[in-house]
Design a protein around this motif. Sequence first.
Motif, short mmCIF file in Angstrom:
data_model
loop_
_atom_site.label_atom_id
_atom_site.label_comp_id
_atom_site.label_asym_id
_atom_site.label_seq_id
_atom_site.Cartn_x
_atom_site.Cartn_y
_atom_site.Cartn_z
N LEU A 100 -16.68 27.30 132.05
CA LEU A 100 -16.84 28.62 131.29
C LEU A 100 -18.27 28.99 132.59
O LEU A 100 -18.27 29.93 132.91
CB LEU A 100 -17.48 28.88 130.30
CG LEU A 100 -17.21 28.69 128.71
CD1 LEU A 100 -17.65 29.01 127.69
CD2 LEU A 100 -16.30 29.83 129.45
N LEU B 45 -22.10 36.44 129.05
CA LEU B 45 -22.16 36.45 129.73
C LEU B 45 -20.85 36.63 130.84
O LEU B 45 -20.80 37.39 131.64
CB LEU B 45 -23.00 35.45 131.27
CG LEU B 45 -24.95 35.96 129.79
CD1 LEU B 45 -24.97 34.67 130.21
CD2 LEU B 45 -25.13 37.26 129.84
N LEU B 46 -20.06 35.89 130.27
CA LEU B 46 -18.91 35.48 131.49
C LEU B 46 -18.05 36.87 131.64
O LEU B 46 -17.75 38.01 131.66
CB LEU B 46 -18.01 34.58 131.40
CG LEU B 46 -16.56 34.51 131.94
CD1 LEU B 46 -16.67 34.34 133.52
CD2 LEU B 46 -15.68 32.91 131.92
N LEU C 138 -18.57 44.62 133.95
CA LEU C 138 -19.60 45.15 135.13
C LEU C 138 -18.79 44.97 136.62
O LEU C 138 -18.89 46.74 136.64
CB LEU C 138 -20.93 44.22 135.15
CG LEU C 138 -22.21 44.85 135.77
CD1 LEU C 138 -22.67 46.04 135.26
CD2 LEU C 138 -23.43 43.89 135.68
N LEU C 139 -18.25 44.55 136.40
CA LEU C 139 -17.66 43.95 138.31
C LEU C 139 -16.55 44.96 137.79
O LEU C 139 -16.27 46.42 138.89
CB LEU C 139 -17.12 42.92 138.16
CG LEU C 139 -16.05 42.54 139.62
CD1 LEU C 139 -16.37 42.97 140.92
CD2 LEU C 139 -15.20 41.41 139.51
N LEU D 195 -18.50 31.67 135.20
CA LEU D 195 -19.37 32.52 135.24
C LEU D 195 -20.42 32.79 137.26
O LEU D 195 -19.86 34.33 137.57
CB LEU D 195 -20.32 32.05 134.67
CG LEU D 195 -21.82 33.57 133.94
CD1 LEU D 195 -21.29 34.89 133.94
CD2 LEU D 195 -22.91 32.39 133.04
N CYS E 35 -17.64 34.79 139.20
CA CYS E 35 -18.13 35.76 138.93
C CYS E 35 -19.32 36.74 140.01
O CYS E 35 -19.51 38.10 139.88
CB CYS E 35 -17.52 36.45 137.16
SG CYS E 35 -17.42 37.98 136.63
N PHE F 199 -8.64 32.33 134.33
CA PHE F 199 -9.36 33.31 133.10
C PHE F 199 -8.10 32.65 131.84
O PHE F 199 -7.95 32.29 130.83
CB PHE F 199 -9.13 33.98 132.82
CG PHE F 199 -10.72 35.38 132.90
CD1 PHE F 199 -11.37 34.76 133.40
CD2 PHE F 199 -11.30 36.06 131.73
CE1 PHE F 199 -12.41 34.62 133.72
CE2 PHE F 199 -12.63 36.22 131.95
CZ PHE F 199 -12.85 35.93 132.86
N CYS G 25 -20.32 40.38 132.56
CA CYS G 25 -20.26 40.21 134.00
C CYS G 25 -18.92 40.72 134.13
O CYS G 25 -18.85 41.37 135.44
CB CYS G 25 -20.65 39.03 134.79
SG CYS G 25 -20.54 38.09 136.32
N CYS G 26 -17.78 40.57 134.11
CA CYS G 26 -16.92 40.61 134.23
C CYS G 26 -15.98 42.13 134.20
O CYS G 26 -15.72 43.16 134.78
CB CYS G 26 -15.18 39.97 133.50
SG CYS G 26 -15.58 38.46 134.16
N LEU H 256 -19.58 39.70 141.97
CA LEU H 256 -20.05 41.42 142.17
C LEU H 256 -21.12 41.67 142.82
O LEU H 256 -20.90 42.93 143.25
CB LEU H 256 -20.25 41.10 139.97
CG LEU H 256 -21.45 42.67 140.11
CD1 LEU H 256 -20.37 43.78 140.02
CD2 LEU H 256 -22.48 42.76 139.10
#
Lengths: 407, 407
Positions: B103, A106-107, A113-114, B107, B110, B77, A110-111, B114
């Motif tokens: 994580l 998911l991380l 998508l951003l 998440l 992030c 990261f 999500c990154c 967004l």
Amino acid sequence: MLNVMYNDDNWKFIFPILFNFVMSVIVYFLTVRLIPRIKDMFVKANLYGIDMNKKSGEKVPESLGVVTGCLFLITLFLFIPIPFTNYIFNDINFPHSEFMEFLAALLSICCMLLLGFADDVLDLRWRHKLLLPTIASLPLLMVYYINFNSTLIIVPKPLRSWFGFSVDLWIFYYLYMGMLAVFCTNAINILAGINGLEVGQSLVISISILLFNIIELSGDLWKAHQFSLYFMLPYIATSLGLLKFNWYPAEIFVGDTFCYLSGMTFAVVGIIGHFSKTMLLFFIPQIINFLYSVPQLFQFIPCPRHRLPKYNKKTDKLQISTVVFNKKDIGSLGKFIAWIFRKLNIIKWQEDDHGTVTCNNFTLINFVLIKTGPIKEPTLTLILLLIQVTSLAFLIRYPLASIFYEV
Amino acid sequence: MLNVMYNDDNWKFIFPILFNFVMSVIVYFLTVRLIPRIKDMFVKANLYGIDMNKKSGEKVPESLGVVTGCLFLITLFLFIPIPFTNYIFNDINFPHSEFMEFLAALLSICCMLLLGFADDVLDLRWRHKLLLPTIASLPLLMVYYINFNSTLIIVPKPLRSWFGFSVDLWIFYYLYMGMLAVFCTNAINILAGINGLEVGQSLVISISILLFNIIELSGDLWKAHQFSLYFMLPYIATSLGLLKFNWYPAEIFVGDTFCYLSGMTFAVVGIIGHFSKTMLLFFIPQIINFLYSVPQLFQFIPCPRHRLPKYNKKTDKLQISTVVFNKKDIGSLGKFIAWIFRKLNIIKWQEDDHGTVTCNNFTLINFVLIKTGPIKEPTLTLILLLIQVTSLAFLIRYPLASIFYEV
């Protein structure tokens, strides 16, 4: 032990998949409901494009992929506890490593998508587009390292006399997985530009993955494929909703956001689902498109800013787009490539007495148009999607596998 | 056992913090270098605002918080493997639960980055602003449940005769933590509107948290506070870089993006660092501002669209902004609140013979302006930051703690 426990009680195995399926159906209807209500916000925010292949010249809202991306993420956020309910309520030893896979997946998604949305809004530079997906896949690779760290690959039979039965690729396997994320995110982005193509090809790929997962559920790696299923079902649902509005004539554009989201989702399930090599077989048209594009992408042949097919207002059909240059201006490598491509009959090359060359842009879309002649936009999309379907990887892998591997 | 191992070898304990510190210094310089180069992209993308408190009326790039947010995430990261190198190379049993915390924290942050950026670009509705942070904090709460699931709180001494020594808040503790994320993200966003205030207050809060973490490193919960340090150092570095350009006269605005990012970062370290109750003490001015705003936010007193202080072009000073209404138009609850606020002497209320009321907008910024009279913008920011500093939570907690708890 886990395996036995689940086989004893099929319900515990099927329940999360069923739950995910129901959530996916619901999110499909949410997507279809939300997009028309929200799309004007995008035009107001200056996020729109003009459809070059239409007469109207209307403002079409751009990067609606961020909406389906968010719905996809929300679905998965709400779904996370479901596969773990058994452990939570019965206080069985909690499977930390599986939960970690969810979080890392998911991380990374999500990154991306951003990043995709930032690209649509700010128009990022190429170096960001290559660097950032690599960084976004770091947590994923670390989880792979912690949970599996298996970098052995089985060597195909014909090559075994040289390399032996298996080869440990070691750090190169991680490099490969990191590059897979960059490749997937950009591959879909390159094969794009006509209504419904980005979402269409992503849907064909994701449905292929879904079928592959379902087949493999009966195998030893069923847990990895179950994980992939959890992601594919809501992904397909939200993308179907998106396609409804992006199909010809498009009411909305999906944006880089959608391509990045899709690419990373595929890379994620490929890596965590242990089928990162098989994954490439689902991308055959994208790989062909990339290889065909290389001479232009690396400037051996001149490359115009846009390589979209050309729209003919009179006939309402699309035809090949061309690049015009003088033969003297290309180097010997460019000449050599052009010679091979002409011999292979995969480009349309016209040369006059002064050495002025008119040549199609090297994209799969133009290649199809060379073979078919001018056609309507939805027909072109359908042909390209048919190519994607016929190249379906698992159809190739299963019969061909016996030549390369013991089955 | 872990504790002993680390005490034996202080280097292993200090090394990751030192490494994080060096990375933070580097990312500060990167931030300072990147912002001037990238800010024109924002204006081009229609992401700009006009500074209402300046004469010039120039376009100021908006939501640069997305840049520092991305740099902050990239730093973390790249940092993730460092605290785990010992486990990775020496093959000691890997601490899955700690890695999971990383994580889940990343998440949630992030997701908020967004959401914040989407809000700046698309101008989301209020219900999204409340719903989405709650969903974004779900993985975090789940990790809390899996790793700790401690919902007991120690009852303050004066209340023990009623409630006993400790109370299990059970699901309400999770509700509280979920609401903390919503509160933090919106609290900073509400106390905003003059150059440097959003970043300034966030920096005061984060430096307070940093000092609190450093003090608590010698305690039993040192691991949780070390975790919080890992996040606070790069957060402070990137925010300092941002403040350089957002301080009066602001070259850039930070956007909702920055407020969301900051709020979620604080909520995350509070929850995972086990000081989610103490966290509220760092937000005293924000809480006061919120409580003071309630009559307008809930429409007991009329609320104009913007409540920023008013800029006087002639004197180049800021003065209180007012709302004008007729006394007949407010209900009895509104009248009662106004009566109390006037008795407490915390509002400026002028009423003429026809019942027409001119009253300041209920914000902490206006309250300061009532007490000081018209002042220049940077002075106002400094006063508000001083209020934040003097309300510093740990100064209050330590001496007062003995009244409420055994020390």
